[in-house]
Design an enzyme around this catalytic site. Sequence first.
Site: not given
Lengths: 335, 421
Positions: A284, A89-91, A87, A49, A286, A288-289
Amino acid sequence: MKKRGIGLGCSWYGTGYGNGFPDVSSAFVEIHDDGSATVLTGAVDVGQGSNSIFAQIVAEELGLEAQDICVYSGDTDATPDSGTTAATRQTYNTGNAVLKAVRQAKSSLLVYAAREFSCPTSEGIELKEGYIGVKGDPSRRVPLADLVFQARLRGERFISAESSTARSTPVDPETGQGAPYWPYSFGCQSAEVEVDTETGVVQVLKVVAVHDVGKALNPTQVEGQIAGGVTQGIGYALLEELELNEGKIKNPAFSSYLIPTALDVPNIEAFFVEDAESTGPFGAKGLGEPAMLPTVAAIINAIDDAVGVRITSIPATPEKILKALAEKNGEVKKH
Amino acid sequence: MKTSVVGSRVTREDAWGKVFGQTKFPADVNLPGQLYAVVIRSPHPHAKVLSINCDYALEMAGVVAVLSAKDVPHNAHGVLFRDQPVLAEYVRMVGDPVAVVGAETEEIAREAAKRVQVEYQVLPTVFDPEEAMKPDVLPLHPSLRPTNVLYHMPIRRGSMEEGWAKADVVIEKEYNTQHVDHAFLQPEAVLAHLDERGHLVVQTATQYAHYDRGEIAHALGLRFSQVQVKTLAVGGAFGGREDISLQVIAALMAWKTLRPVKMENTREESFYSHSKRHPMRMQYKTGATKDGKLVAMEAKIVGDSGAYASWSINVLRKAAVHATGPYVIPNVSIDSYAVFTNNPFTGAMRGFGAAQTVLAYESQMDLLAKEIGISPLEIRLRNIFKVGSTTATGQVLTSSVPLDQCLAKITPYLQRGGESE
């Protein structure tokens, strides 16, 4: 007999490539003549997302709605390099690049608008609900589209390119000392399990997950990440194992390599804690992981709580549970 | 900061296409006149390719080309080192690609692939990382490392002697984790073609289009400006789409035949064409005082890198850095190793080395709590990181360390449930 237990697991996770590896994201932003905008970034949305997050960031800054923003990503002919979707890292990282880019385009827009509204500083201009105008005087505002269109007639355009690089340094190779990652993300989960002492089957009844996200940019997506992470954690703890024989995979199929199905997924209660990370976009970090990390510990600790055996090798298959129970009972009988 | 769009439950734009089945994944796109390509993979875990006989395959009607190592201008790719061949002359794992068949239909390509005869010289193998670490074992990457130890990361903090002297309770245990597949639902697929500009266009599902572009350009000797990688919908990734799988092979076939080339893995092929999660053997020794304060920890972590480096250095580094868990431990000694073997190569997967150590450090916490006679929650509360805490690498956590808030929120859910028949 079926016995129930509850286990707790905590975890932490250093986000970003880490150890001084260049961790750079880039983004291009263009504000269009009709008051909508496009953001171009290399960051691939792999289903988690990130494109929605970038749309929200741009919309927030420009006083628009997320659907006013076109996010185009992952095409090397059109978008700048934003590093791997990895990682966690995108957000954080590309989110920061997108935020810097939109703020750059916005700053020239505000300067232009300040002149139009005879305001000596762009600090006096605000973008809100698709309008641009004077802060504190709702009577003096025009649709953003009108202003951007007029600006084009005078040769002014609001486009930008920006990059953001995460903070990270290499550790000392002899002592491991240093500051390899930033920021770190924390979380804890509890699992309630039911262990069948006759079959060794473990059923996860409930998982409660609490994760530190700095700021939830989209709570629905936070809950989605947690649901996916917990499910993957259940597979890791109880089911999934590549069976190898001399390097050959014995179970290269979903009929023999078992992943959780809908029936294996328990009730998941997802919570998040917002303690803003000053370097993150709107605070923010991240998720994900981190979302999958504590699950395995919560389940293994819950099994011990239920039946008093400590599983040290995952996945905790029925065979391993029965063997551990037999060993435990054997020990009890010897005394 | 007051926000309106940020923090709201915006519906994802891609949701509609996925719900209604309109989303295009790489397997869904085709071009007129496309070839289908199928890879021939090694059945041996360690071998030299002595010869490849394509005659029986090329005899088949509809077979256009069979390519092997000699057809690849720069036959290497990889995320940290280019240690992985596009098409192997030297095989280090079962499933290494050695040749690729291009044909008019997928059926012909699969049949022709069976008729390609590869002669191998089988070499000695090693599958146990601790065995592979021994200096007399044949190294799998002599140009990278003299032995199979790809990486060693030590962490040293405080004094172990002092730490153990303060410990009233010590728990020592070994933990083991397994090879795991990413099990994403969409097997790898690629469509590669030369467009009207003469550019090589590769449509695929990847985690990093710009990396894929670089590896394709490198292997074929092209400029970045001549290669376009376009990401279509990605059906799950979890780290399994970081390394190159079929992208370079499909691009090579398109470049050589001047035809669009479609490739799509079966599930079995998919299992062999992406990395796995590192299995780790983790020997832990953790000491605490009788009031539940952690004082010392020693850990040895050995991760199976498999046949190629991929991200193993970074994964085993991450394992080491996170090995203490989110707890203050003043005296720490950690040794983490990544070791080459002839197992499937391991690389990035959600959690990236920090997923394995959770099993060890959180099991140790519960065992210590039981020994000391306090609750699992209590031992954690007495040791967790807070703002200002120092990690085992000496890093000071300066902001946003709300694990105490997370634990406060979960506390009501830690009540023991009843038993049932």
